[in-house]
Design a protein around this motif. Sequence first.
Motif, PDB file in Angstrom:
ATOM      1  N   ASN A   6       0.815  -1.218   0.000  1.00  0.00           N
ATOM      2  CA  ASN A   6       0.000   0.000   0.000  1.00  0.00           C
ATOM      3  C   ASN A   6       0.844   1.262   0.000  1.00  0.00           C
ATOM      4  O   ASN A   6       0.355   2.334   0.332  1.00  0.00           O
ATOM      5  CB  ASN A   6      -0.919   0.022   1.234  1.00  0.00           C
ATOM      6  CG  ASN A   6      -1.970  -1.051   1.172  1.00  0.00           C
ATOM      7  OD1 ASN A   6      -2.399  -1.450   0.100  1.00  0.00           O
ATOM      8  ND2 ASN A   6      -2.378  -1.536   2.324  1.00  0.00           N
ATOM      9  N   PRO A   8       2.608   4.614  -0.901  1.00  0.00           N
ATOM     10  CA  PRO A   8       2.312   5.682  -1.858  1.00  0.00           C
ATOM     11  C   PRO A   8       3.476   5.837  -2.840  1.00  0.00           C
ATOM     12  O   PRO A   8       4.637   5.881  -2.432  1.00  0.00           O
ATOM     13  CB  PRO A   8       2.154   6.921  -0.968  1.00  0.00           C
ATOM     14  CG  PRO A   8       2.871   6.601   0.291  1.00  0.00           C
ATOM     15  CD  PRO A   8       2.840   5.120   0.447  1.00  0.00           C
ATOM     16  N   LYS A   9       3.141   5.889  -4.120  1.00  0.00           N
ATOM     17  CA  LYS A   9       4.156   5.986  -5.167  1.00  0.00           C
ATOM     18  C   LYS A   9       3.705   7.002  -6.220  1.00  0.00           C
ATOM     19  O   LYS A   9       2.509   7.144  -6.474  1.00  0.00           O
ATOM     20  CB  LYS A   9       4.357   4.636  -5.857  1.00  0.00           C
ATOM     21  CG  LYS A   9       4.830   3.547  -4.932  1.00  0.00           C
ATOM     22  CD  LYS A   9       4.886   2.216  -5.648  1.00  0.00           C
ATOM     23  CE  LYS A   9       5.252   1.126  -4.656  1.00  0.00           C
ATOM     24  NZ  LYS A   9       5.174  -0.203  -5.242  1.00  0.00           N
ATOM     25  N   ASP A  30       9.012   5.791  -4.692  1.00  0.00           N
ATOM     26  CA  ASP A  30       8.304   5.241  -3.529  1.00  0.00           C
ATOM     27  C   ASP A  30       8.425   6.272  -2.417  1.00  0.00           C
ATOM     28  O   ASP A  30       9.527   6.552  -1.928  1.00  0.00           O
ATOM     29  CB  ASP A  30       8.946   3.914  -3.136  1.00  0.00           C
ATOM     30  CG  ASP A  30       8.227   3.226  -1.988  1.00  0.00           C
ATOM     31  OD1 ASP A  30       7.559   3.914  -1.184  1.00  0.00           O
ATOM     32  OD2 ASP A  30       8.343   2.000  -1.888  1.00  0.00           O
ATOM     33  N   TRP A  66       0.034   7.884 -10.142  1.00  0.00           N
ATOM     34  CA  TRP A  66       0.312   7.675  -8.722  1.00  0.00           C
ATOM     35  C   TRP A  66      -0.542   6.544  -8.202  1.00  0.00           C
ATOM     36  O   TRP A  66      -1.553   6.195  -8.788  1.00  0.00           O
ATOM     37  CB  TRP A  66       0.096   8.943  -7.894  1.00  0.00           C
ATOM     38  CG  TRP A  66      -1.221   9.633  -8.089  1.00  0.00           C
ATOM     39  CD1 TRP A  66      -2.411   9.354  -7.471  1.00  0.00           C
ATOM     40  CD2 TRP A  66      -1.488  10.730  -8.970  1.00  0.00           C
ATOM     41  NE1 TRP A  66      -3.395  10.202  -7.900  1.00  0.00           N
ATOM     42  CE2 TRP A  66      -2.854  11.066  -8.823  1.00  0.00           C
ATOM     43  CE3 TRP A  66      -0.709  11.469  -9.860  1.00  0.00           C
ATOM     44  CZ2 TRP A  66      -3.450  12.101  -9.529  1.00  0.00           C
ATOM     45  CZ3 TRP A  66      -1.315  12.488 -10.557  1.00  0.00           C
ATOM     46  CH2 TRP A  66      -2.661  12.790 -10.392  1.00  0.00           C
ATOM     47  N   GLU A  67      -0.072   5.975  -7.101  1.00  0.00           N
ATOM     48  CA  GLU A  67      -0.777   4.872  -6.452  1.00  0.00           C
ATOM     49  C   GLU A  67      -0.846   5.140  -4.958  1.00  0.00           C
ATOM     50  O   GLU A  67       0.111   5.661  -4.371  1.00  0.00           O
ATOM     51  CB  GLU A  67      -0.021   3.549  -6.668  1.00  0.00           C
ATOM     52  CG  GLU A  67       0.040   3.100  -8.100  1.00  0.00           C
ATOM     53  CD  GLU A  67       0.857   1.820  -8.279  1.00  0.00           C
ATOM     54  OE1 GLU A  67       1.460   1.326  -7.300  1.00  0.00           O
ATOM     55  OE2 GLU A  67       0.894   1.325  -9.411  1.00  0.00           O
ATOM     56  N   ASN A  68      -1.968   4.778  -4.357  1.00  0.00           N
ATOM     57  CA  ASN A  68      -2.168   4.846  -2.917  1.00  0.00           C
ATOM     58  C   ASN A  68      -1.975   6.255  -2.351  1.00  0.00           C
ATOM     59  O   ASN A  68      -1.484   6.426  -1.230  1.00  0.00           O
ATOM     60  CB  ASN A  68      -1.246   3.851  -2.196  1.00  0.00           C
ATOM     61  CG  ASN A  68      -1.478   2.447  -2.691  1.00  0.00           C
ATOM     62  OD1 ASN A  68      -2.612   1.984  -2.753  1.00  0.00           O
ATOM     63  ND2 ASN A  68      -0.415   1.762  -3.062  1.00  0.00           N
ATOM     64  N   ILE A  69      -2.362   7.237  -3.138  1.00  0.00           N
ATOM     65  CA  ILE A  69      -2.335   8.634  -2.701  1.00  0.00           C
ATOM     66  C   ILE A  69      -3.722   9.200  -2.967  1.00  0.00           C
ATOM     67  O   ILE A  69      -4.182   9.194  -4.112  1.00  0.00           O
ATOM     68  CB  ILE A  69      -1.284   9.467  -3.464  1.00  0.00           C
ATOM     69  CG1 ILE A  69       0.103   8.864  -3.269  1.00  0.00           C
ATOM     70  CG2 ILE A  69      -1.316  10.919  -2.997  1.00  0.00           C
ATOM     71  CD1 ILE A  69       1.185   9.509  -4.116  1.00  0.00           C
ATOM     72  N   ALA A  83       1.242  16.029   2.741  1.00  0.00           N
ATOM     73  CA  ALA A  83       1.089  14.637   2.313  1.00  0.00           C
ATOM     74  C   ALA A  83       1.878  13.673   3.199  1.00  0.00           C
ATOM     75  O   ALA A  83       1.358  12.632   3.605  1.00  0.00           O
ATOM     76  CB  ALA A  83       1.514  14.481   0.857  1.00  0.00           C
ATOM     77  N   PHE A  87       0.491  10.589   5.416  1.00  0.00           N
ATOM     78  CA  PHE A  87       0.948   9.205   5.271  1.00  0.00           C
ATOM     79  C   PHE A  87       1.400   8.645   6.620  1.00  0.00           C
ATOM     80  O   PHE A  87       1.109   7.497   6.950  1.00  0.00           O
ATOM     81  CB  PHE A  87       2.093   9.088   4.259  1.00  0.00           C
ATOM     82  CG  PHE A  87       1.744   9.538   2.862  1.00  0.00           C
ATOM     83  CD1 PHE A  87       0.490   9.317   2.324  1.00  0.00           C
ATOM     84  CD2 PHE A  87       2.690  10.191   2.085  1.00  0.00           C
ATOM     85  CE1 PHE A  87       0.172   9.727   1.036  1.00  0.00           C
ATOM     86  CE2 PHE A  87       2.389  10.603   0.801  1.00  0.00           C
ATOM     87  CZ  PHE A  87       1.128  10.378   0.278  1.00  0.00           C
ATOM     88  N   GLU A 102      -9.636   8.532   5.173  1.00  0.00           N
ATOM     89  CA  GLU A 102      -9.575   9.060   3.809  1.00  0.00           C
ATOM     90  C   GLU A 102     -10.966   9.512   3.349  1.00  0.00           C
ATOM     91  O   GLU A 102     -11.119  10.581   2.761  1.00  0.00           O
ATOM     92  CB  GLU A 102      -9.013   8.017   2.845  1.00  0.00           C
ATOM     93  CG  GLU A 102      -8.910   8.524   1.420  1.00  0.00           C
ATOM     94  CD  GLU A 102      -8.284   7.523   0.468  1.00  0.00           C
ATOM     95  OE1 GLU A 102      -8.577   7.631  -0.744  1.00  0.00           O
ATOM     96  OE2 GLU A 102      -7.521   6.651   0.907  1.00  0.00           O
TER      97      GLU A 102
END
Length: 191
Positions: A6, A8-9, A30, A66-69, A83, A87, A102
């Motif tokens: 999970n 964030p990237k 990452d 982006w992922e998981n943001i 941010a 996180f 979220e």
Amino acid sequence: MRNLTNAPKIYVGGTYGQYNSGSLFGKWFDLTDYSDLKGFLQDCHEFHRNEFDSDGCRPELMFQDWENIPDFLISECSLHKEAFAYFQATSEMDEETAEAFEIYCKQINYWPSNGCELEDQIESFRESYQGFFGGCGKDATLEYTYQYVEDTGLLSGVPQALERYFDYEAFAKDLFLDGYSEYEGHIFIDY
């Protein structure tokens, strides 16, 4: 931060100049490798160090994926300054609570655009969040209503013969018309 699945990237696909020239060359970063926005942006500019705008300045970075943001923290050209604090805060929550937080930030209390500090947002979330009552095809509002009636003792003292005639579905509708909200199985008190 959260576990690696999970994490964030962000794919920093270079700059707008590169993109306009047809290049998608970039790199996945990452964000668990960074403690703050400054360090992340320094590495992004270092990765694209050979690019300059026509006036010789560092060009604007382009975040192409982006992922998981959560979307309220990122856009094509910026990552919100809070941010990394977000996180860190959600990494200390279990997965269900992080999901609810979220939702709360995105659909209920509109953080960070509401101007609240993250700590205040977390505090108001904790006051509002009642828990997850969905899953396996359950009606979360009805499940919460059963819990609410039990926790408040609403029917205590009512003879058991009459208690079974209580209309939980009608009461749930009234409860969620004014005072409570349900989002994806998560229940919140409206303030």
